[in-house]
Every structure is written in C-alpha cells, then in structure tokens.
Design a protein around this motif. Structure first.
Motif, mmCIF file in Angstrom:
data_model
loop_
_atom_site.group_PDB
_atom_site.id
_atom_site.type_symbol
_atom_site.label_atom_id
_atom_site.label_comp_id
_atom_site.label_asym_id
_atom_site.label_seq_id
_atom_site.Cartn_x
_atom_site.Cartn_y
_atom_site.Cartn_z
ATOM 1 N N VAL A 79 8.882 65.599 94.179
ATOM 2 C CA VAL A 79 9.548 66.736 93.548
ATOM 3 C C VAL A 79 8.514 67.505 92.735
ATOM 4 O O VAL A 79 7.725 66.929 91.990
ATOM 5 C CB VAL A 79 10.720 66.271 92.648
ATOM 6 C CG1 VAL A 79 10.274 65.211 91.658
ATOM 7 C CG2 VAL A 79 11.323 67.455 91.910
ATOM 8 N N GLU A 80 8.517 68.820 92.906
ATOM 9 C CA GLU A 80 7.583 69.688 92.189
ATOM 10 C C GLU A 80 8.373 70.606 91.263
ATOM 11 O O GLU A 80 9.281 71.312 91.708
ATOM 12 C CB GLU A 80 6.747 70.520 93.157
ATOM 13 C CG GLU A 80 5.738 71.412 92.445
ATOM 14 C CD GLU A 80 4.902 72.240 93.405
ATOM 15 O OE1 GLU A 80 3.985 72.942 92.931
ATOM 16 O OE2 GLU A 80 5.171 72.188 94.623
ATOM 17 N N LEU A 81 8.027 70.588 89.994
ATOM 18 C CA LEU A 81 8.647 71.456 89.001
ATOM 19 C C LEU A 81 7.696 72.613 88.729
ATOM 20 O O LEU A 81 6.626 72.422 88.134
ATOM 21 C CB LEU A 81 8.934 70.683 87.707
ATOM 22 C CG LEU A 81 9.713 69.380 87.841
ATOM 23 C CD1 LEU A 81 9.868 68.711 86.475
ATOM 24 C CD2 LEU A 81 11.085 69.634 88.456
ATOM 25 N N ARG A 86 2.840 76.105 84.235
ATOM 26 C CA ARG A 86 2.290 74.885 84.793
ATOM 27 C C ARG A 86 3.176 74.363 85.912
ATOM 28 O O ARG A 86 4.372 74.648 85.969
ATOM 29 C CB ARG A 86 2.122 73.807 83.723
ATOM 30 C CG ARG A 86 3.400 73.138 83.278
ATOM 31 C CD ARG A 86 3.111 71.954 82.361
ATOM 32 N NE ARG A 86 4.344 71.253 82.016
ATOM 33 C CZ ARG A 86 4.382 70.146 81.276
ATOM 34 N NH1 ARG A 86 3.260 69.634 80.809
ATOM 35 N NH2 ARG A 86 5.534 69.545 81.007
ATOM 36 N N ASN A 87 2.553 73.580 86.801
ATOM 37 C CA ASN A 87 3.255 72.925 87.902
ATOM 38 C C ASN A 87 3.134 71.420 87.734
ATOM 39 O O ASN A 87 2.066 70.914 87.379
ATOM 40 C CB ASN A 87 2.663 73.336 89.251
ATOM 41 C CG ASN A 87 2.746 74.832 89.491
ATOM 42 O OD1 ASN A 87 3.684 75.491 89.035
ATOM 43 N ND2 ASN A 87 1.775 75.377 90.202
ATOM 44 N N SER A 116 12.555 70.923 83.787
ATOM 45 C CA SER A 116 12.458 72.124 84.606
ATOM 46 C C SER A 116 12.912 73.335 83.808
ATOM 47 O O SER A 116 13.986 73.325 83.204
ATOM 48 C CB SER A 116 13.318 71.978 85.868
ATOM 49 O OG SER A 116 13.428 73.222 86.539
ATOM 50 N N PHE A 117 12.088 74.374 83.815
ATOM 51 C CA PHE A 117 12.464 75.628 83.161
ATOM 52 C C PHE A 117 13.493 76.385 83.992
ATOM 53 O O PHE A 117 14.274 77.177 83.458
ATOM 54 C CB PHE A 117 11.212 76.487 82.955
ATOM 55 C CG PHE A 117 11.478 77.805 82.287
ATOM 56 C CD1 PHE A 117 11.561 77.889 80.907
ATOM 57 C CD2 PHE A 117 11.636 78.959 83.038
ATOM 58 C CE1 PHE A 117 11.809 79.103 80.279
ATOM 59 C CE2 PHE A 117 11.870 80.181 82.424
ATOM 60 C CZ PHE A 117 11.963 80.252 81.044
ATOM 61 N N ALA A 118 13.515 76.135 85.306
ATOM 62 C CA ALA A 118 14.339 76.939 86.212
ATOM 63 C C ALA A 118 15.772 76.441 86.343
ATOM 64 O O ALA A 118 16.678 77.226 86.628
ATOM 65 C CB ALA A 118 13.693 76.986 87.600
ATOM 66 N N ILE A 119 15.999 75.134 86.155
ATOM 67 C CA ILE A 119 17.308 74.553 86.431
ATOM 68 C C ILE A 119 17.924 74.033 85.143
ATOM 69 O O ILE A 119 17.436 73.058 84.562
ATOM 70 C CB ILE A 119 17.206 73.404 87.463
ATOM 71 C CG1 ILE A 119 16.492 73.886 88.729
ATOM 72 C CG2 ILE A 119 18.580 72.876 87.790
ATOM 73 C CD1 ILE A 119 17.229 74.996 89.466
ATOM 74 N N PRO A 191 -2.213 73.491 85.655
ATOM 75 C CA PRO A 191 -1.903 74.838 85.164
ATOM 76 C C PRO A 191 -1.581 75.759 86.335
ATOM 77 O O PRO A 191 -2.203 75.663 87.400
ATOM 78 C CB PRO A 191 -3.186 75.273 84.453
ATOM 79 C CG PRO A 191 -3.946 74.013 84.190
ATOM 80 C CD PRO A 191 -3.587 73.080 85.309
ATOM 81 N N ALA A 192 -0.624 76.633 86.144
ATOM 82 C CA ALA A 192 -0.283 77.632 87.169
ATOM 83 C C ALA A 192 -1.181 78.843 86.943
ATOM 84 O O ALA A 192 -0.814 79.788 86.236
ATOM 85 C CB ALA A 192 1.188 77.996 87.092
ATOM 86 N N TYR A 193 -2.379 78.806 87.534
ATOM 87 C CA TYR A 193 -3.385 79.824 87.249
ATOM 88 C C TYR A 193 -2.916 81.223 87.622
ATOM 89 O O TYR A 193 -3.184 82.188 86.886
ATOM 90 C CB TYR A 193 -4.689 79.487 87.987
ATOM 91 C CG TYR A 193 -5.339 78.217 87.488
ATOM 92 C CD1 TYR A 193 -5.937 78.167 86.233
ATOM 93 C CD2 TYR A 193 -5.350 77.059 88.280
ATOM 94 C CE1 TYR A 193 -6.532 77.003 85.764
ATOM 95 C CE2 TYR A 193 -5.946 75.887 87.820
ATOM 96 C CZ TYR A 193 -6.538 75.865 86.563
ATOM 97 O OH TYR A 193 -7.111 74.700 86.098
#
Length: 212
Positions: A79-81, A86-87, A116-119, A191-193
């Motif tokens: 699972v990827e958040l 950041r990931n 998770s920021f999205a869910i 980090p989500a560059y």
C-alpha cells in the motif's frame, strides 16, 4: 469439463481518492485554467497585467498538490500513501494494523504509524436491514441501526480499511499456499520531489502576482 484456473492471489492495482476532494479540485483547477487562458491575450496586447495570469496558475498548482495528487494506491507490492509532500510505501508483509477512526492509518509491525492525507473517515450509511420475521416489517426510519447493518461510504477510511484488510488476508493465504513469494517487510518513506517543486512554484507565482 476443464478445471477452473486458480484465482491470482496478488492484489490488483487500484487507486483510492475521495470524490468530494477530487470534484472540488477538478472544478477549481478548471476555473483557474479558464481565468489564466482568458488573461493571456490582454497581457500580450498590454491591457492586462502579468498577475492576472500568474495568480490562477499558482492557485491551480496548489490545488493539484493538495486536492488532486494525494491518494492511496494498492498494488502487488503493498500500500502506498501519497500525501502532500511525501510518499510512503508499506509492503503487505510489513502491515500489522489498519485503522480508520479519523483518517486511514497503516501501522507497521515495527509500530510506526502512517496516516493518509487523502482518505478521511465519513459517517456510515444504513445498510440493508433484514426482515424481523414473517409478517413483520422493519421500518428503517424508526429502527436503530446495528453496526452490522451499516455500510461504509465509497472512498471513506472505513471502506478503504476493509479493502486493505481483505487484501492482507489474501496475501497471507497466497504465501501460505506457496502461490505468492514472501518478501521481506519493508517501509519506504520518500519525499515527493515533484509535489514539493510544484508547491514552491505555486507560492512563487502567487507572491509575484501580488507584487506585480
């Protein structure tokens, strides 16, 4: 009659986002794009300033970073958040617990918790209530809903958590049956560059548009 092929125990790739954030993001992004495009001709003919082009572009970038990019991705690895900057990738063998109290949270066997920021959690809805007996009709509006008769809304933390737990059980069965190769538990935080770069660009565009 030919024997049926065994079901592939490896989880299929799937992406989860909450529809409210996605719809809002698409609407705001589209409006910003329209404003930016409509401001280009006045800018070139000298009747409009650069700020009228840069400001909607900056807002559109922020909308992509905050509302459209964050998601939860499920694939064969784990699972990827994908959060704002950041990931986090947690392999199936590393997941110990999945929670959905306020937001979707994955707890590893090392005790590390990633949210998770999205869910986020949403109020469940009443599910199908079985008949109480022959000749008896249950009135949903007057009958208290049992937890067993509540359905999680699509895309909510509860619904995604249930899906995650099901995939973890599926993975464990595949490993036990020798169909899936067991991998070492691993947790990657990166980090989500791209998101960071877009965020910096968005702030710069907004600041410059205000100064101009």
């Amino acid at each position: 009659m030919a024997p049926s092929e065994p079901q592939d125990p490896r989880p299929r790739a799937r992406t989860f986002r909450q529809s409210s954030a996605t719809v809002s993001g698409i609407v705001i992004f589209t409006v910003c794009a329209i404003f930016a495009i409509s401001a280009v001709p006045p800018f070139f003919d000298g009747t409009g300033g650069a700020g009228s082009v840069l400001l909607p572009l900056g807002v559109a970038c922020l909308v992509w970073v905050v509302l459209l990019r964050p998601c939860v991705k499920l694939n064969a690895e784990g699972v990827e958040l994908r959060n704002v900057v950041r990931n986090v990738l947690v392999s199936w063998s590393a997941v110990d617990l999945v929670e959905a109290r306020w937001t979707l949270a994955v707890v590893t066997k090392e005790g590390r918790e990633f949210k998770s920021f999205a869910i986020s959690a949403q109020r469940p809805k009443r599910g199908q209530v079985p008949d109480a007996g022959v000749g008896t009709k249950v009135l949903g509006s007057f009958t208290p809903a049992s937890p067993d008769h509540l359905d999680h809304r699509s895309g909510s933390a509860g619904a995604v958590a249930e899906r995650l737990r099901s995939l973890i059980e599926q993975y464990d069965r595949g490993v036990k049956d020798g169909v899936v190769e067991q991998v070492e538990p691993r947790t990657e935080v990166r980090p989500a560059y791209l998101a960071i770069a877009v965020s910096v660009a968005a702030v710069a565009l907004i600041v410059v548009s205000i100064v101009l």
